[in-house]
Design an enzyme around this catalytic site. Structure first.
Site, short mmCIF file in Angstrom:
data_model
loop_
_atom_site.label_atom_id
_atom_site.label_comp_id
_atom_site.label_asym_id
_atom_site.label_seq_id
_atom_site.Cartn_x
_atom_site.Cartn_y
_atom_site.Cartn_z
N ASP A 109 0.80 -1.30 -0.09
CA ASP A 109 -0.15 0.01 0.17
C ASP A 109 0.68 1.25 -0.10
O ASP A 109 0.59 2.33 0.44
CB ASP A 109 -0.91 -0.21 1.28
CG ASP A 109 -0.25 -0.21 2.40
OD1 ASP A 109 1.03 -0.35 2.42
OD2 ASP A 109 -0.98 -0.37 3.39
N LYS A 160 5.74 4.65 18.40
CA LYS A 160 5.15 6.12 18.39
C LYS A 160 5.27 6.87 19.68
O LYS A 160 5.08 6.09 20.63
CB LYS A 160 3.54 5.86 18.21
CG LYS A 160 3.14 7.08 17.03
CD LYS A 160 1.51 6.89 16.91
CE LYS A 160 0.97 6.11 16.17
NZ LYS A 160 -0.53 5.89 15.90
N ASP A 218 1.76 6.60 1.79
CA ASP A 218 1.01 5.32 2.34
C ASP A 218 -0.53 5.55 2.29
O ASP A 218 -1.03 6.47 2.68
CB ASP A 218 1.25 5.23 3.90
CG ASP A 218 0.46 3.93 4.69
OD1 ASP A 218 -0.45 3.37 3.96
OD2 ASP A 218 0.78 3.55 5.91
P1 GTP Z 1 -5.40 -1.29 8.05
O1 GTP Z 1 -6.42 -2.39 8.35
O2 GTP Z 1 -6.27 -0.27 7.38
O3 GTP Z 1 -4.48 -0.82 8.86
O4 GTP Z 1 -4.67 -1.76 6.52
P2 GTP Z 1 -3.82 -3.12 6.45
O5 GTP Z 1 -4.50 -4.44 6.82
O6 GTP Z 1 -3.21 -2.95 4.91
O7 GTP Z 1 -2.60 -3.10 7.38
P3 GTP Z 1 -1.21 -2.48 7.34
O8 GTP Z 1 -1.40 -1.18 6.45
O9 GTP Z 1 -0.75 -2.29 8.61
O10 GTP Z 1 -0.28 -3.43 6.40
C1 GTP Z 1 0.89 -3.12 5.82
C2 GTP Z 1 0.93 -4.09 4.81
O11 GTP Z 1 1.37 -5.48 5.17
C3 GTP Z 1 -0.02 -4.08 3.70
O12 GTP Z 1 0.41 -4.09 2.25
C4 GTP Z 1 -0.94 -5.29 4.09
O13 GTP Z 1 -1.53 -5.85 3.01
C5 GTP Z 1 0.09 -6.35 4.59
N1 GTP Z 1 -0.40 -7.27 5.67
C6 GTP Z 1 -0.94 -6.64 6.87
N2 GTP Z 1 -1.00 -7.82 7.64
C7 GTP Z 1 -0.85 -8.90 6.91
C8 GTP Z 1 -0.87 -10.39 7.04
O14 GTP Z 1 -1.39 -10.77 7.95
N3 GTP Z 1 -0.57 -11.14 6.04
C9 GTP Z 1 -0.12 -10.66 4.81
N4 GTP Z 1 -0.13 -11.39 4.00
N5 GTP Z 1 -0.17 -9.20 4.57
C10 GTP Z 1 -0.17 -8.46 5.40
#
Ligand code: GTP
Length: 355
Positions: A109, A160, A218
């Site tokens: 993202d 943070k 982001d």
């Molecule tokens: P929010 O729920 O809005 O916080 O978004 P998010 O679920 O994408 O979480 P975050 O922005 O913290 O994740 C950072 C990156 O890691 C993103 O590209 C997510 O798709 C990925 N990511 C987060 N958790 C996992 C997981 O449990 N498994 C995998 N495969 N990718 C994950």
């Protein structure tokens, strides 16, 4: 070089946009968000990418198959989400790199214009276990921060805090020595940010910080998603995956923009979408089959598939879910989100964050 792309998150902050489509597949400047990342990764020398999937895993292979934007693709899915670290460890079984080879890890993202080759060069010259891309921000208190010493070595990975010691933050793009991935426990939920990096630093492993403040965003929130799409359309960040030249607007085939409508500020108008005469659409994302009626104003907003804005309505900083309808004369502002299928009758809402 090989890469792992983390795309398994639920994208809760982007709801309702992510109810039907995972965040990395949301249409952004005329292509799936990931298409821009794949094209940029290819341009930076990445030849093969393993997708670490979980939420709506099947949609990724359906969207990209085994090759896209010049990159060979493989998919590894988690039965239960393993967090960022667990996902990296799990996806590593599909890598073909040798133990000392550099492997790029990308959050799914992030839009970044930084020089990945320079990050990899620093990693190799330092013989690092991991090299993080760090970017500098004006207000680091909203993020964890990552101080480095004068050799560029990371000295701490801090949570943070209201009083950050540096304005350098983790930018979500890492180079791992292939063998360093094996320090992450297998089949466990692990956060690379909260567990893996602090543990590596505490163990004395060489962890480097590559600081470059190129374009970086982001896209985890609706405001940031709209900004990312707008920046791609305007050409603030160049993307080889954008289907058209940069400019004030990107109008996709099958869209209809009336001669008397004002559409600018990096707006995308999706396939089958309609903007009527006298409507104004600025810096917004109109997905396929969205509709903006005569005299309506839409600014800094997202209209999902089939969403409709009635005559004279005003939307500023608003997200409409699939098929949501805003009746004539409503005024919606300040981050309001309308869930899919909801219909607001004429002049039912006059909402402003300021009133
Ligand atoms: P929010 O729920 O809005 O916080 O978004 P998010 O679920 O994408 O979480 P975050 O922005 O913290 O994740 C950072 C990156 O890691 C993103 O590209 C997510 O798709 C990925 N990511 C987060 N958790 C996992 C997981 O449990 N498994 C995998 N495969 N990718 C994950």
């Amino acid at each position: 070089m090989e890469a792992i792309l983390l795309v398994g998150g639920q994208g809760t902050r982007l709801r309702p946009l992510t109810i039907s489509t995972p965040k990395p597949l949301l249409p952004t400047a005329g292509a799936a968000f990931l298409a821009h990342q794949l094209a940029r990764a290819h341009a930076e020398g990445v030849e093969r990418i393993v997708f670490a999937t979980s939420y709506r895993a099947e949609m990724f292979e359906a969207a990209f198959g085994t090759r896209a934007h010049g990159v060979e693709l493989a998919y590894v899915s988690e039965d239960e989400p393993l967090g960022t670290g667990g996902a990296i460890r799990n996806a590593a079984r599909a890598l073909t790199s040798g133990p000392d080879d550099p492997v790029l890890i990308l959050n799914g993202d992030i839009l970044s214009g930084h020089d990945v080759r320079a990050q990899v060069k620093m990693h190799e010259e330092a013989g690092a276990a991991v090299t993080l891309h760090l970017t500098e921000v004006d207000d680091p208190s909203r993020f964890g921060c990552v101080p480095t010493d004068d050799q560029g070595r990371v000295t701490a990975f801090l949570e943070k805090t209201p009083h950050p010691v540096t304005n350098q933050i983790n930018a979500g793009c890492y180079v791992f020595r292939r063998s360093a991935v094996d320090t992450i426990p297998e089949d466990e939920v692990v956060s690379v940010e909260r567990e893996t990096f602090p543990a590596l630093i505490a163990s004395g492993a060489p962890v480097m910080g590559y600081v470059e403040s190129a374009y970086w965003l982001d896209v985890g929130t609706p405001e940031a998603f709209v900004r990312g799409s707008r920046d791609l359309v305007l050409g603030t960040l160049a993307s080889p995956a954008m289907p058209g030249e940069p400019g004030e607007r990107l109008v996709l085939p099958g869209a209809s923009v009336a001669a008397g409508a004002v559409v600018r500020g990096g707006t995308t108008v999706g396939r089958g979408a309609v903007v009527e005469p006298g409507a104004t659409v600025i810096g917004s994302v109109l997905l396929d089959d969205a509709f903006v009626a005569e005299g309506a104003t839409v600014r800094d907003s997202v209209l999902s598939r089939g969403a409709r804005v009635g005559h004279g309505a005003v939307l500023e900083g608003v997200v409409l879910g699939d098929g949501a309808v805003v009746g004539p004369g409503n005024e919606l502002r300040g981050g309001l989100r309308v869930w899919p299928g909801i219909e607001l009758p004429p002049t039912a809402v006059r909402f402003s964050a300021d009133t």
